[in-house]
Design an enzyme around this catalytic site. Structure first.
Site, mmCIF file in Angstrom:
data_model
loop_
_atom_site.group_PDB
_atom_site.id
_atom_site.type_symbol
_atom_site.label_atom_id
_atom_site.label_comp_id
_atom_site.label_asym_id
_atom_site.label_seq_id
_atom_site.Cartn_x
_atom_site.Cartn_y
_atom_site.Cartn_z
ATOM 1 N N GLU A 11 65.708 58.985 -4.075
ATOM 2 C CA GLU A 11 66.321 59.546 -2.927
ATOM 3 C C GLU A 11 66.715 58.513 -1.801
ATOM 4 O O GLU A 11 65.677 57.620 -1.770
ATOM 5 C CB GLU A 11 65.546 60.781 -2.135
ATOM 6 C CG GLU A 11 65.329 62.007 -3.049
ATOM 7 C CD GLU A 11 64.655 63.032 -2.489
ATOM 8 O OE1 GLU A 11 64.034 63.104 -1.413
ATOM 9 O OE2 GLU A 11 64.594 64.145 -3.176
ATOM 10 N N GLU A 19 64.645 64.654 6.897
ATOM 11 C CA GLU A 19 64.929 63.395 7.822
ATOM 12 C C GLU A 19 65.839 63.763 8.820
ATOM 13 O O GLU A 19 67.168 64.056 8.475
ATOM 14 C CB GLU A 19 64.930 62.392 7.085
ATOM 15 C CG GLU A 19 64.996 60.972 7.625
ATOM 16 C CD GLU A 19 63.600 60.663 8.216
ATOM 17 O OE1 GLU A 19 62.582 61.120 7.677
ATOM 18 O OE2 GLU A 19 63.340 59.373 8.628
ATOM 19 N N ARG A 22 56.541 64.305 12.666
ATOM 20 C CA ARG A 22 55.352 63.972 11.775
ATOM 21 C C ARG A 22 54.247 64.019 12.728
ATOM 22 O O ARG A 22 52.967 64.112 12.114
ATOM 23 C CB ARG A 22 55.773 62.557 11.219
ATOM 24 C CG ARG A 22 54.921 61.905 10.566
ATOM 25 C CD ARG A 22 55.820 60.701 9.729
ATOM 26 N NE ARG A 22 54.646 59.536 9.483
ATOM 27 C CZ ARG A 22 54.946 58.298 8.721
ATOM 28 N NH1 ARG A 22 56.364 58.377 8.348
ATOM 29 N NH2 ARG A 22 54.057 57.717 8.766
ATOM 30 N N LYS A 69 66.147 56.655 1.360
ATOM 31 C CA LYS A 69 65.094 56.753 2.409
ATOM 32 C C LYS A 69 65.688 56.594 3.623
ATOM 33 O O LYS A 69 66.523 55.388 4.063
ATOM 34 C CB LYS A 69 64.264 55.730 2.394
ATOM 35 C CG LYS A 69 63.154 55.671 3.530
ATOM 36 C CD LYS A 69 61.918 54.687 3.309
ATOM 37 C CE LYS A 69 60.827 54.831 3.989
ATOM 38 N NZ LYS A 69 61.238 54.831 5.437
HETATM 39 P P1 AMP Z 1 57.542 55.200 6.072
HETATM 40 O O1 AMP Z 1 57.571 55.767 7.450
HETATM 41 O O2 AMP Z 1 58.061 54.024 6.018
HETATM 42 O O3 AMP Z 1 56.037 55.557 5.786
HETATM 43 O O4 AMP Z 1 58.256 56.185 5.271
HETATM 44 C C1 AMP Z 1 58.082 57.526 5.049
HETATM 45 C C2 AMP Z 1 59.090 58.419 6.071
HETATM 46 O O5 AMP Z 1 60.353 58.052 5.409
HETATM 47 C C3 AMP Z 1 58.873 59.850 5.812
HETATM 48 O O6 AMP Z 1 57.838 60.280 6.601
HETATM 49 C C4 AMP Z 1 60.124 60.321 6.381
HETATM 50 O O7 AMP Z 1 60.052 60.466 7.475
HETATM 51 C C5 AMP Z 1 61.042 59.197 5.977
HETATM 52 N N1 AMP Z 1 62.151 59.582 4.621
HETATM 53 C C6 AMP Z 1 63.472 59.121 4.763
HETATM 54 N N2 AMP Z 1 63.999 59.676 3.697
HETATM 55 C C7 AMP Z 1 63.042 60.423 3.087
HETATM 56 C C8 AMP Z 1 63.313 61.334 1.758
HETATM 57 N N3 AMP Z 1 64.214 61.201 1.143
HETATM 58 N N4 AMP Z 1 62.041 61.717 1.418
HETATM 59 C C9 AMP Z 1 60.925 61.589 2.020
HETATM 60 N N5 AMP Z 1 60.479 61.039 3.182
HETATM 61 C C10 AMP Z 1 61.865 60.400 3.859
#
Ligand code: AMP
Length: 575
Positions: free
Chosen positions: A255, A307, A277, A257
């Site tokens: 997916e 998101e 979150r 990000k």
């Molecule tokens: P990180 O904040 O770098 O740990 O990455 C995780 C965060 O990416 C999640 O908490 C979501 O807010 C975000 N995110 C963006 N796109 C996605 C997606 N397709 N699936 C899950 N999380 C996503």
């Protein structure tokens, strides 16, 4: 309960370095307390009055606390401030001055913990004109009835700094030890994870302690997510690269990000709640999301996650995260923000549908449910999602994500279950380009407060533009209070080498002559209106000082930042 008893616990926790002993002290205290006191105690030992997800806050500023101490003890504000400069702790200062004050304590009634708790609760609800005075009086009233030692903790609670070293994990273990079987290592593990699981779903240790006491481990295991109440979401793990991530799972979904903010949407008929979150309730901040959900979700009751992105009205392109974060914090003029920073939501998970949790369903099943119940519109869509094991397709998809201005990909195991609150092995892996470090110049700083008052606490980073310097971020991470490893750089050391170059001081802000070069790592570069370069480093952290081998004129320039920004946007091949 007498506040004095709680203060005795605080005192022993403060002087106790061992985590295990801290756990034991709290668990003994919980065991001895009445059931209906548990909610209050669990909050108060973490220095809180409301569960962490609550909107209500105490938030007394340092300056106000100085005033409160002055009116409660009779010492002028100047004396309070100078004592504070010595102690670095407003609570300690209050205790010191209270002890110096010679006053009759005869006839003073003992302060109850409930009294303290209630006054703080009241304080959080006061709003509007004159509220500052009402708040100050509520605290002053407590201090008037307190002993010097008690006043220390009243002040510390009011400034949100209890300083007794009770992190969430300590409280979790203490609840397990107080009410569950922790005799053997195995039993202990089981009990702690039952408390943790319940807390992930219902992030309020007060109710968790009560359930543990009344219904034991089985009661905790029966805790369910509740529509309308926030829970801790599933987290992702870092992956070294796309190839490595792809090799890990048998069935894979990729997916985009997205670079926005996680949004958790609870729907019960036409009642909706939105949480971030970090469990903040942002329902009021995003009225248009209500419309999206009412039109776009074909289910009576559900909890879905996605998101949320801000996008530029003129270009239709996604906006950097900072713009959206203005909306998350916003309490007023919400309608204006709706039109200035429109949002788009990309849904990627569902954990609850029509009366049932979906924790026993694999991602593949949850995704098919989502496909059935989501009707897409311009502002409300499913996340870009492909299912493939082919590296070539995955790379193409990665490039597409970067070209669309997103952060990278999340590689998901289609066989994985949703585990609240955790990074699960075998769950989500994030893949994003690793950015090179930058050599930047420090051109400003802010003095710290409290015990850091003699150190500079955060630093303005600038890049070169010809012989000028343009600001591109603020850094406070990567610098240590004390040296624990070789190569550590302390606030004290940085302050010492920057001090000779101080040009101007304005309040706690300092302008510094561009002389000291530092190597900086960061998560990414974003466009930003807040800095003169037009760019901002996200999460900059100090890697090392380059003061001995690099001169300011050797530092990186704005062109390099622009280039890295473009690269990160995916206009070149991802590495
Ligand atoms: P990180 O904040 O770098 O740990 O990455 C995780 C965060 O990416 C999640 O908490 C979501 O807010 C975000 N995110 C963006 N796109 C996605 C997606 N397709 N699936 C899950 N999380 C996503």
């Amino acid at each position: 309960m007498l506040y004095k008893n709680l203060v005795e616990l605080y005192e022993s926790l403060e002087s106790e370095p061992s985590r295990l002993t801290k756990v034991r002290l709290i668990s003994n205290f919980l065991r001895k307390s009445e059931t209906d006191e548990l909610a209050m105690i669990t909050l108060m030992v973490s220095g809180k009055i409301f569960p962490s997800y609550s909107d209500e806050e105490i938030g007394i500023a340092e300056k106000t606390a100085v005033k409160i101490i002055s009116i409660s003890t009779g010492f002028p504000e100047g004396d309070v401030s100078s004592n504070f400069n010595e102690t670095g702790d407003l609570g300690q200062t209050c205790e010191n001055l209270m002890s110096k004050r010679k006053q009759l304590t005869l006839g003073k009634k003992s302060l109850s913990a409930e009294n303290v708790f209630d006054n703080f609760r009241k304080l959080a609800t006061v709003e509007g004109k004159g509220s500052q005075d009402v708040k100050m009086n509520l605290i002053k009233e407590l201090i008037t009835h307190a002993s010097p030692k008690e006043s220390k903790y009243i002040i510390r609670t009011s400034v949100n700094e209890l300083r007794i070293g009770v992190a969430e994990g300590v409280l979790r273990d203490a609840i397990a030890e107080a009410f569950l079987d922790t005799e053997t290592m195995e039993k202990k593990k089981e009990s702690v994870s039952a408390v943790e699981w319940a807390w992930f779903l219902n992030p309020d240790y007060g109710s968790i302690a009560m359930i543990a006491k009344k219904r034991g481990i089985e009661g905790l295991r029966k805790v369910r997510v509740e529509i309308g109440k926030p829970y801790h979401v599933l987290l992702s793990e870092k992956s070294p690269g796309l190839k490595e991530a792809m090799e890990l799972y048998e069935k894979i979904a990729l997916e985009f990000k997205y670079d926005g903010a996680r949004i958790v949407i609870h729907k019960k008929g036409d009642k909706l709640w939105f949480y971030t979150r970090r469990l903040e309730n942002v329902t009021r901040q995003f009225p248009e999301l209500r419309e999206f959900v009412m039109n776009g979700v074909d289910a009576d009751e559900c909890i879905i996650e996605g998101e949320m992105l801000g996008f530029d009205k003129r270009t239709g392109k996604p906006m950097p995260f900072q713009f959206l974060s203005q909306r998350i914090k916003r309490k007023y003029e919400i309608e204006r923000m709706v039109s200035e920073i429109p949002i788009q939501v990309k849904i990627f998970d569902i954990i609850y549908l029509d009366g049932k949790e979906l924790f026993d369903k694999k991602l593949s099943e949850r995704w098919s449910i989502l496909k059935k119940i989501i009707n897409t519109s311009k502002g409300f869509q499913l996340a870009e999602h492909i299912e493939t094991k082919e590296m070539k397709k995955a790379e193409e998809f990665y490039r597409k994500a970067l070209e669309a201005g997103q952060e990278g990909l999340i590689v998901k195991n289609l066989d994985a279950y949703y585990h609240p609150g955790r990074r699960v092995a075998g769950g989500w892996l994030k893949v994003k380009p690793i950015m090179e470090t930058l050599d930047l110049v420090i051109t400003g700083a802010t003095w710290g407060t409290g015990k850091r008052a003699t150190w500079m606490g955060s630093f303005v980073l600038s890049c070169r533009d010809g012989d000028k310097y343009l600001e591109c971020g603020m850094m406070g991470t990567g610098i240590k209070e004390k040296i624990t490893n070789e190569g550590d750089i302390t606030f004290e050391h940085l302050t010492k080498i920057l001090k000779p170059y101080m040009e101007k001081e304005d309040g706690n802000e300092v302008k510094i002559k561009p002389m000291i070069v530092v190597e900086i790592a960061y998560e990414e570069i974003q466009k930003s209106p807040n800095y003169s370069s037009g760019y901002a480093l996200r999460f900059p952290r100090l890697v090392r000082l380059r003061d001995l081998d690099k001169k300011p004129e050797d530092s990186d320039d704005i062109e390099r930042i622009k280039k890295l920004y473009e690269m990160q946007k995916g206009r070149s091949k991802p590495g």
